[in-house]
Scaffold this active site. Structure first.
Site, PDB file in Angstrom:
ATOM      1  N   LEU A 146      26.875  30.608   6.895  1.00 35.79           N
ATOM      2  CA  LEU A 146      27.056  29.196   6.558  1.00 35.79           C
ATOM      3  C   LEU A 146      28.312  28.763   7.281  1.00 35.79           C
ATOM      4  O   LEU A 146      29.362  29.387   7.130  1.00 35.79           O
ATOM      5  CB  LEU A 146      27.200  29.007   5.050  1.00 35.79           C
ATOM      6  CG  LEU A 146      27.228  27.557   4.562  1.00 35.79           C
ATOM      7  CD1 LEU A 146      26.629  27.457   3.163  1.00 35.79           C
ATOM      8  CD2 LEU A 146      28.606  26.959   4.594  1.00 35.79           C
ATOM      9  N   VAL A 205      30.493  25.143   9.008  1.00 35.17           N
ATOM     10  CA  VAL A 205      30.645  23.694   9.153  1.00 35.17           C
ATOM     11  C   VAL A 205      31.501  23.423  10.389  1.00 35.17           C
ATOM     12  O   VAL A 205      32.578  24.001  10.545  1.00 35.17           O
ATOM     13  CB  VAL A 205      31.308  23.072   7.895  1.00 35.17           C
ATOM     14  CG1 VAL A 205      31.499  21.571   8.064  1.00 35.17           C
ATOM     15  CG2 VAL A 205      30.475  23.380   6.647  1.00 35.17           C
ATOM     16  N   GLY A 218      35.978  19.670   5.265  1.00 36.96           N
ATOM     17  CA  GLY A 218      36.676  18.866   4.266  1.00 36.96           C
ATOM     18  C   GLY A 218      35.881  17.676   3.770  1.00 36.96           C
ATOM     19  O   GLY A 218      36.393  16.868   2.991  1.00 36.96           O
ATOM     20  N   GLY A 270      29.600  21.739   3.334  1.00 34.47           N
ATOM     21  CA  GLY A 270      29.260  23.084   2.900  1.00 34.47           C
ATOM     22  C   GLY A 270      28.654  23.085   1.498  1.00 34.47           C
ATOM     23  O   GLY A 270      27.687  23.806   1.223  1.00 34.47           O
ATOM     24  N   TYR A 272      32.836  29.919  -2.358  1.00 35.34           N
ATOM     25  CA  TYR A 272      31.613  30.231  -3.104  1.00 35.34           C
ATOM     26  C   TYR A 272      31.882  30.305  -4.607  1.00 35.34           C
ATOM     27  O   TYR A 272      31.062  29.835  -5.410  1.00 35.34           O
ATOM     28  CB  TYR A 272      30.977  31.525  -2.593  1.00 35.34           C
ATOM     29  CG  TYR A 272      30.347  31.356  -1.232  1.00 35.34           C
ATOM     30  CD1 TYR A 272      29.199  30.585  -1.065  1.00 35.34           C
ATOM     31  CD2 TYR A 272      30.899  31.952  -0.105  1.00 35.34           C
ATOM     32  CE1 TYR A 272      28.618  30.408   0.175  1.00 35.34           C
ATOM     33  CE2 TYR A 272      30.323  31.790   1.149  1.00 35.34           C
ATOM     34  CZ  TYR A 272      29.187  31.015   1.278  1.00 35.34           C
ATOM     35  OH  TYR A 272      28.620  30.839   2.522  1.00 35.34           O
TER      36      TYR A 272
END
Length: 163
Positions: A90, A92, A98, A102, A136
């Site tokens: 994953l 970005v 920011g 995500g 996470y």
């Protein structure tokens, strides 16, 4: 922004998240993983500027029942392993970091897990570092006791949290 399966219409080379391995994966390997049915890759595309803002991969996996806490498994049949879905990667793009992209991808991954024909008990991820693990954890993932950078989230729990 739209989230869709990786296709050939975007300039993948323009993507840069600041982690070379994640950039290289999208630039060079993602389509091979999809073609070989090793994983699926989904992109968050900014159609206004024709850029990939972020991406993630999903793959089938399993997790030993003994590695999950008893509060999660106490009412389950005692199968040695449970079905899982792995977020393999994953990332970005730095231009979109920011902006909660995500988080949007995690919700999308959970939605795809819930809608998949084969059931999956947990969504798992192997975080790249402590910063990723913290990200996470903020989304309800819990670390495996013996592997602090490997985390899991019960799909049923996630559906309650994100509905």
């Amino acid at each position: 922004m739209i989230i869709e399966p990786l296709g050939g219409s975007y300039d993948r080379k323009a993507f840069s998240c600041g982690v070379l391995a994640l950039d290289q994966y999208l630039h060079e390997l993602a389509s091979q993983g999809v073609k070989r049915r090793v994983s699926n890759c989904f992109v968050a595309a900014d159609r206004d500027v024709d850029l990939i803002a972020a991406y993630y991969t999903l793959a089938a996996s399993s997790v030993p029942i003994a590695s999950l806490p008893e509060d999660l498994t106490r009412r389950l049949p005692r199968y040695p392993v449970l079905s899982a879905i792995l977020i393999g990667r994953l990332a970005v793009d730095t231009r979109y970091q920011g902006q909660r992209v995500g988080s949007i991808l995690i919700v999308d991954a959970l939605r795809r897990c819930a809608q998949a024909a084969p059931a999956s008990f947990v969504l798992i991820v192997d975080a790249k570092d402590d910063k990723a693990a913290t990200f996470y954890c903020k989304h309800g993932f819990r670390p495996f006791q013996d592997r602090p950078l490997s985390l899991f989230l019960s799909v049923a729990t996630a559906l309650k949290l994100f509905d």
